[in-house]
Design a protein around this motif. Sequence first.
Motif, PDB file in Angstrom:
ATOM      1  N   ASP A  13       0.909  -1.172   0.191  1.00 41.96           N
ATOM      2  CA  ASP A  13      -0.120   0.046  -0.062  1.00 41.96           C
ATOM      3  C   ASP A  13       0.836   1.145   0.046  1.00 41.96           C
ATOM      4  O   ASP A  13       1.733   1.544   0.630  1.00 41.96           O
ATOM      5  N   ASP A  14       0.388   2.219  -0.938  1.00 46.36           N
ATOM      6  CA  ASP A  14       1.215   3.482  -1.110  1.00 46.36           C
ATOM      7  C   ASP A  14       0.742   4.643  -0.053  1.00 46.36           C
ATOM      8  O   ASP A  14       0.295   5.775  -0.621  1.00 46.36           O
ATOM      9  N   ASN A  62       3.521   8.794   0.804  1.00 52.21           N
ATOM     10  CA  ASN A  62       3.215   8.165  -0.518  1.00 52.21           C
ATOM     11  C   ASN A  62       4.562   8.332  -1.409  1.00 52.21           C
ATOM     12  O   ASN A  62       5.121   9.540  -1.413  1.00 52.21           O
ATOM     13  N   GLY A  63       5.107   7.190  -1.706  1.00 54.91           N
ATOM     14  CA  GLY A  63       6.419   7.130  -2.509  1.00 54.91           C
ATOM     15  C   GLY A  63       6.236   6.704  -3.818  1.00 54.91           C
ATOM     16  O   GLY A  63       7.336   6.645  -4.563  1.00 54.91           O
ATOM     17  N   GLY A  64       4.841   6.923  -4.404  1.00 57.49           N
ATOM     18  CA  GLY A  64       4.825   6.500  -5.819  1.00 57.49           C
ATOM     19  C   GLY A  64       4.801   5.122  -6.358  1.00 57.49           C
ATOM     20  O   GLY A  64       5.086   4.239  -5.472  1.00 57.49           O
ATOM     21  N   LEU A  65       4.633   4.997  -7.575  1.00 53.89           N
ATOM     22  CA  LEU A  65       4.569   3.400  -7.996  1.00 53.89           C
ATOM     23  C   LEU A  65       5.724   2.805  -7.933  1.00 53.89           C
ATOM     24  O   LEU A  65       5.828   1.534  -7.427  1.00 53.89           O
ATOM     25  N   GLY A  66       7.007   3.538  -8.080  1.00 57.95           N
ATOM     26  CA  GLY A  66       8.339   2.914  -7.899  1.00 57.95           C
ATOM     27  C   GLY A  66       8.721   1.944  -6.511  1.00 57.95           C
ATOM     28  O   GLY A  66       9.006   0.984  -6.372  1.00 57.95           O
ATOM     29  N   ASN A  67       8.375   2.945  -5.570  1.00 58.19           N
ATOM     30  CA  ASN A  67       8.422   2.643  -4.455  1.00 58.19           C
ATOM     31  C   ASN A  67       7.478   1.629  -3.756  1.00 58.19           C
ATOM     32  O   ASN A  67       7.944   0.461  -3.184  1.00 58.19           O
ATOM     33  N   ASN A  68       6.149   1.645  -4.395  1.00 55.14           N
ATOM     34  CA  ASN A  68       5.341   0.625  -4.113  1.00 55.14           C
ATOM     35  C   ASN A  68       5.617  -0.719  -4.635  1.00 55.14           C
ATOM     36  O   ASN A  68       5.561  -1.604  -3.779  1.00 55.14           O
TER      37      ASN A  68
END
Length: 259
Positions: A45-46, A73-79
């Motif tokens: 979860d982001d 919130n780290g964005g798609l890459g972090n997720n």
Amino acid sequence: MTNKVEYFDDVTLMITHYNRSKSLEQLLSKIKEANCSFKDIVVSDDCSKPEHLDYIKDLNKDYNFRLITSEKNGGLGNNLNKGQDAVRTPFILYIQEDFIPLDCFSEHLRNGVSLLKEYEDFDMVRFYAYNKYPYLKANKYGFSEMIFKWWYPGLDKFAYYSDHPHLKRNNFSQKFGRYLEGTSGDKTEFSMMMSFLKKKGKAFFYEDHKSVLEQVNSSDEPSTMTRDMWRNSNNFFVTILRTVYRYCNYYSALFLRKF
């Protein structure tokens, strides 16, 4: 669908989630209806809103998954990165929360796992795409080997890797690098696509690519991906400029930039 539950003891279902808990519930419910059981389920979860996180925690009573959260919130890459980091099985089935499986899903997944076990030099199996990949070499079970040559005509050949639902090996990040963080989802996907191409990744593609899973966006929980006017405009001159830019961007990325 068969009533027999198929247990994938070497696969983790990894789902990325952001503020669409009802969509997540629908996916988990449909997976259960498809009689698929996994060694593990990871929900990454982001930093969703509290009401969505509370709902997800209630879902865990029925679906038994590991929730990997984030303080910001780290964005798609972090997720994607933190989800992959949590996986302990040899294979990862990645599905975004806004997809649902269709008929014979477990059969297609079983065949995908079989292909990766048989062809140890292949890195992933793709189950969904907006458009059929243009250069394919038929293999079996309805899957084909994806073929990329930089001199083949058109830009669609670059869509070799995609964030759409796919099966991959657990060593994916070691081989192709971690997902680019701190940028848009499109740039994250583009970066991994180029890394996959430059590092000679190999993939299978299911030819009937919209028969395995369906993307479902409701009015209550619409897509969280946003794109600017430049990307979406149908204006003739904008379209020409966009096409020229894409050719320059794709080929310069392939030959001149590091990923």
